[in-house]
Design a protein around this motif. Structure first.
Motif, PDB file in Angstrom:
ATOM      1  N   GLY A  40       0.813  -1.216  -0.014  1.00 52.81           N
ATOM      2  CA  GLY A  40       0.074   0.124  -0.021  1.00 52.81           C
ATOM      3  C   GLY A  40       0.781   1.386  -0.158  1.00 52.81           C
ATOM      4  N   ARG A  41       2.157   1.153  -0.541  1.00 50.36           N
ATOM      5  CA  ARG A  41       2.939   2.334  -0.140  1.00 50.36           C
ATOM      6  C   ARG A  41       3.152   2.706  -1.814  1.00 50.36           C
ATOM      7  NH1 ARG A  41       5.207   3.367   4.807  1.00 50.36           N
ATOM      8  NH2 ARG A  41       5.824   5.210   3.888  1.00 50.36           N
ATOM      9  N   GLY A  42       4.122   3.727  -1.930  1.00 55.41           N
ATOM     10  CA  GLY A  42       4.510   4.441  -2.980  1.00 55.41           C
ATOM     11  C   GLY A  42       5.599   3.244  -3.835  1.00 55.41           C
ATOM     12  N   LEU A  43       5.953   3.576  -4.881  1.00 56.80           N
ATOM     13  CA  LEU A  43       6.731   2.482  -5.853  1.00 56.80           C
ATOM     14  C   LEU A  43       7.985   3.085  -5.732  1.00 56.80           C
ATOM     15  CD1 LEU A  43       3.986   1.928  -6.932  1.00 56.80           C
ATOM     16  CD2 LEU A  43       5.068   1.205  -9.218  1.00 56.80           C
ATOM     17  N   VAL A  44       9.118   1.899  -5.628  1.00 63.84           N
ATOM     18  CA  VAL A  44      10.496   2.197  -5.916  1.00 63.84           C
ATOM     19  C   VAL A  44      11.015   1.826  -6.864  1.00 63.84           C
ATOM     20  CG1 VAL A  44      12.593   1.978  -4.436  1.00 63.84           C
ATOM     21  CG2 VAL A  44      10.591   2.220  -3.046  1.00 63.84           C
ATOM     22  N   HIS A  45      11.896   2.878  -7.548  1.00 59.46           N
ATOM     23  CA  HIS A  45      12.620   2.366  -8.710  1.00 59.46           C
ATOM     24  C   HIS A  45      13.663   1.324  -8.518  1.00 59.46           C
ATOM     25  CE1 HIS A  45      15.515   3.196 -12.283  1.00 59.46           C
ATOM     26  NE2 HIS A  45      14.145   2.958 -12.927  1.00 59.46           N
ATOM     27  N   LEU A  46      13.663   0.220  -9.155  1.00 56.25           N
ATOM     28  CA  LEU A  46      14.771  -0.702  -8.857  1.00 56.25           C
ATOM     29  C   LEU A  46      15.679  -0.622 -10.044  1.00 56.25           C
ATOM     30  CD1 LEU A  46      12.774  -3.684  -8.079  1.00 56.25           C
ATOM     31  CD2 LEU A  46      13.863  -2.216  -6.397  1.00 56.25           C
ATOM     32  N   ILE A  47      15.340  -0.773 -11.462  1.00 57.26           N
ATOM     33  CA  ILE A  47      16.450  -0.904 -12.270  1.00 57.26           C
ATOM     34  C   ILE A  47      15.669  -0.466 -13.679  1.00 57.26           C
ATOM     35  CG2 ILE A  47      15.724  -3.307 -12.797  1.00 57.26           C
ATOM     36  CD1 ILE A  47      18.942  -3.663 -13.131  1.00 57.26           C
ATOM     37  N   LEU A  48      16.262  -0.021 -14.666  1.00 58.46           N
ATOM     38  CA  LEU A  48      15.809   0.288 -15.829  1.00 58.46           C
ATOM     39  C   LEU A  48      16.784  -0.259 -16.909  1.00 58.46           C
ATOM     40  CD1 LEU A  48      14.982   4.202 -17.126  1.00 58.46           C
ATOM     41  CD2 LEU A  48      16.671   2.664 -18.489  1.00 58.46           C
ATOM     42  N   ILE A  49      16.339  -0.828 -17.873  1.00 60.65           N
ATOM     43  CA  ILE A  49      17.016  -1.559 -19.236  1.00 60.65           C
ATOM     44  C   ILE A  49      16.363  -0.808 -20.395  1.00 60.65           C
ATOM     45  CG2 ILE A  49      15.201  -3.418 -19.269  1.00 60.65           C
ATOM     46  CD1 ILE A  49      17.998  -4.948 -19.865  1.00 60.65           C
ATOM     47  N   ARG A  50      17.401  -0.445 -21.105  1.00 61.01           N
ATOM     48  CA  ARG A  50      16.964   0.353 -22.602  1.00 61.01           C
ATOM     49  C   ARG A  50      16.676  -0.894 -23.642  1.00 61.01           C
ATOM     50  NH1 ARG A  50      17.803   5.137 -20.485  1.00 61.01           N
ATOM     51  NH2 ARG A  50      19.401   5.468 -19.185  1.00 61.01           N
ATOM     52  N   SER A  51      16.055  -0.283 -24.691  1.00 60.01           N
ATOM     53  CA  SER A  51      15.645  -1.133 -25.473  1.00 60.01           C
ATOM     54  C   SER A  51      16.726  -1.741 -26.329  1.00 60.01           C
ATOM     55  CB  SER A  51      14.790  -0.415 -26.595  1.00 60.01           C
ATOM     56  OG  SER A  51      15.307   0.507 -27.091  1.00 60.01           O
ATOM     57  N   ASN A  52      17.865  -0.944 -26.242  1.00 53.90           N
ATOM     58  CA  ASN A  52      18.961  -1.655 -27.075  1.00 53.90           C
ATOM     59  C   ASN A  52      20.140  -2.633 -25.939  1.00 53.90           C
ATOM     60  OD1 ASN A  52      19.835   0.200 -25.378  1.00 53.90           O
ATOM     61  ND2 ASN A  52      21.121   1.418 -27.186  1.00 53.90           N
ATOM     62  N   GLU A  53      19.563  -2.838 -24.878  1.00 52.97           N
ATOM     63  CA  GLU A  53      20.287  -3.516 -23.946  1.00 52.97           C
ATOM     64  C   GLU A  53      19.605  -4.802 -23.686  1.00 52.97           C
ATOM     65  OE1 GLU A  53      19.932  -0.770 -20.849  1.00 52.97           O
ATOM     66  OE2 GLU A  53      22.131  -0.147 -20.783  1.00 52.97           O
ATOM     67  N   ARG A  54      20.373  -6.039 -23.360  1.00 52.98           N
ATOM     68  CA  ARG A  54      19.702  -7.139 -23.314  1.00 52.98           C
ATOM     69  C   ARG A  54      19.696  -7.576 -21.816  1.00 52.98           C
ATOM     70  NH1 ARG A  54      17.603  -5.793 -26.625  1.00 52.98           N
ATOM     71  NH2 ARG A  54      17.866  -6.046 -28.640  1.00 52.98           N
ATOM     72  N   GLU A  55      20.731  -7.302 -21.018  1.00 50.04           N
ATOM     73  CA  GLU A  55      20.975  -7.668 -19.902  1.00 50.04           C
ATOM     74  C   GLU A  55      21.540  -6.582 -18.802  1.00 50.04           C
ATOM     75  OE1 GLU A  55      22.219 -11.626 -19.187  1.00 50.04           O
ATOM     76  OE2 GLU A  55      23.445 -11.022 -17.373  1.00 50.04           O
ATOM     77  N   LYS A  56      20.936  -6.437 -17.622  1.00 47.93           N
ATOM     78  CA  LYS A  56      21.426  -5.406 -16.615  1.00 47.93           C
ATOM     79  C   LYS A  56      21.424  -6.101 -15.227  1.00 47.93           C
ATOM     80  CE  LYS A  56      21.490  -0.443 -16.845  1.00 47.93           C
ATOM     81  NZ  LYS A  56      20.682   0.667 -17.054  1.00 47.93           N
ATOM     82  N   HIS A  57      22.379  -5.596 -14.540  1.00 47.44           N
ATOM     83  CA  HIS A  57      22.494  -5.985 -13.159  1.00 47.44           C
ATOM     84  C   HIS A  57      22.583  -4.677 -12.108  1.00 47.44           C
ATOM     85  CE1 HIS A  57      24.077 -10.246 -14.228  1.00 47.44           C
ATOM     86  NE2 HIS A  57      24.311  -9.660 -15.361  1.00 47.44           N
ATOM     87  N   SER A  58      22.086  -5.225 -11.020  1.00 51.25           N
ATOM     88  CA  SER A  58      22.217  -4.201  -9.800  1.00 51.25           C
ATOM     89  C   SER A  58      22.093  -4.820  -8.452  1.00 51.25           C
ATOM     90  CB  SER A  58      21.046  -3.071  -9.886  1.00 51.25           C
ATOM     91  OG  SER A  58      21.018  -2.299  -8.763  1.00 51.25           O
ATOM     92  N   GLY A  59      23.276  -5.146  -8.074  1.00 49.19           N
ATOM     93  CA  GLY A  59      23.351  -6.002  -6.747  1.00 49.19           C
ATOM     94  C   GLY A  59      22.750  -7.312  -7.021  1.00 49.19           C
ATOM     95  N   ARG A  60      21.941  -7.654  -6.082  1.00 52.58           N
ATOM     96  CA  ARG A  60      21.163  -9.094  -6.384  1.00 52.58           C
ATOM     97  C   ARG A  60      20.134  -8.985  -7.520  1.00 52.58           C
ATOM     98  NH1 ARG A  60      18.041 -10.565  -2.488  1.00 52.58           N
ATOM     99  NH2 ARG A  60      17.744  -8.502  -1.355  1.00 52.58           N
ATOM    100  N   LEU A  61      20.057  -8.020  -8.299  1.00 54.57           N
ATOM    101  CA  LEU A  61      18.986  -7.938  -9.158  1.00 54.57           C
ATOM    102  C   LEU A  61      19.613  -8.177 -10.658  1.00 54.57           C
ATOM    103  CD1 LEU A  61      16.974  -4.775  -8.136  1.00 54.57           C
ATOM    104  CD2 LEU A  61      16.642  -7.022  -7.553  1.00 54.57           C
ATOM    105  N   ARG A  62      18.790  -9.096 -11.305  1.00 52.97           N
ATOM    106  CA  ARG A  62      19.369  -9.255 -12.721  1.00 52.97           C
ATOM    107  C   ARG A  62      17.988  -9.059 -13.815  1.00 52.97           C
ATOM    108  NH1 ARG A  62      19.642 -14.450 -15.592  1.00 52.97           N
ATOM    109  NH2 ARG A  62      20.307 -14.018 -17.604  1.00 52.97           N
ATOM    110  N   VAL A  63      18.088  -7.951 -14.480  1.00 54.81           N
ATOM    111  CA  VAL A  63      17.143  -7.962 -15.507  1.00 54.81           C
ATOM    112  C   VAL A  63      17.662  -8.563 -17.105  1.00 54.81           C
ATOM    113  CG1 VAL A  63      15.554  -6.210 -16.729  1.00 54.81           C
ATOM    114  CG2 VAL A  63      15.805  -6.261 -14.339  1.00 54.81           C
ATOM    115  N   THR A  64      16.712  -9.109 -17.729  1.00 50.94           N
ATOM    116  CA  THR A  64      16.851  -9.202 -19.081  1.00 50.94           C
ATOM    117  C   THR A  64      15.788  -8.895 -19.782  1.00 50.94           C
ATOM    118  OG1 THR A  64      15.951 -11.439 -18.994  1.00 50.94           O
ATOM    119  CG2 THR A  64      18.129 -11.403 -18.510  1.00 50.94           C
TER     120      THR A  64
END
Lengths: 110, 114
Positions: A40-64
């Motif tokens: 029930g709280r506000g959202l916190v931004h975790l990670i952003l990946i651009r359309s020309n990127e395939r994978e990104k890491h931030s600490g324990r986070l991995r986004v594809t």
């Protein structure tokens, strides 16, 4: 209207396990972002990946990002009880239009 | 640096009344976005303001309106409240960079219509 759709809707794991959440979308995007929301709280931004990127890491986070399949995944490694929250993907189109999916509710059991 | 602030945190109105919600963006951010989150659901895009202009609008009736002031703060007005307007209303701000560095959200205003 929603742009992204996350799955699963809910995920329950044990502390220390990895959590994987997926997001699919329908139109071309400029970037895709993942956010976390504690109850029930506000959202916190975790990670952003651009359309020309395939994978990104931030600490324990991995986004594809696979633009050919219009899908993204968020992996949280070595989960902790404090990771319990709802996770949303948001797609941003070139007109700065940002739309959210319905979210995945993650529960990490201690 | 102060984050995005929203007021009030809670608001209770009766059906048919009007509600006004306020948002102050992070200093230097010129874009403000409003989202509605009904209980247990995802975020539905309401409005986007930038440099005082409405740039985009979601699929909501005209009784949802707003404005952005010269200092970039914003108001969301909901007229003729209906029970289904009960929701968490979230405001976010960003630089005028088309959201390319993420949005910062406030903690929201919980509107209850009785």
């Amino acid at each position: 209207s929603q742009q992204g759709e996350e799955d699963p809707q809910a995920l329950s794991i044990q502390e220390g396990e990895n959590a994987t959440m997926n997001c699919s979308y329908k139109t071309s995007i400029n970037n895709l972002q993942w956010y976390r929301q504690n109850s029930g709280r506000g959202l916190v931004h975790l990670i952003l990946i651009r359309s020309n990127e395939r994978e990104k890491h931030s600490g324990r986070l991995r986004v594809t990002l696979d633009t050919s399949k219009k899908s993204s995944s968020l992996l949280i490694t070595a989960s902790r009880a404090a990771d319990t929250a709802s996770y949303f993907c948001a797609t941003v189109r070139n007109n700065n239009d940002m739309r959210f999916g319905a979210g995945t509710r993650l529960t990490v059991k201690p | 640096e102060a984050g995005v602030t929203q007021s009030p945190t809670h608001l209770i109105k009766t059906r048919g009344q009007q509600a006004t919600l306020r948002c102050s963006p992070i200093s230097g951010h010129t874009s403000v976005y409003w989202y509605q989150q009904a209980l247990g659901l995802g975020l539905q895009f309401l409005l986007w303001y930038d440099e005082g202009e409405e740039r985009n609008r979601g699929n909501f009736p005209p009784r949802f309106s707003g404005r952005q002031f010269p200092n970039y703060s914003s108001e969301l007005n909901v007229n003729a409240l209906e029970l289904e307007d009960s929701a968490l209303y979230l405001c976010a701000s960003s630089l005028q960079d088309r959201g390319r560095n993420g949005y910062t959200f406030g903690s929201g205003t919980r509107l209850t219509v009785v």
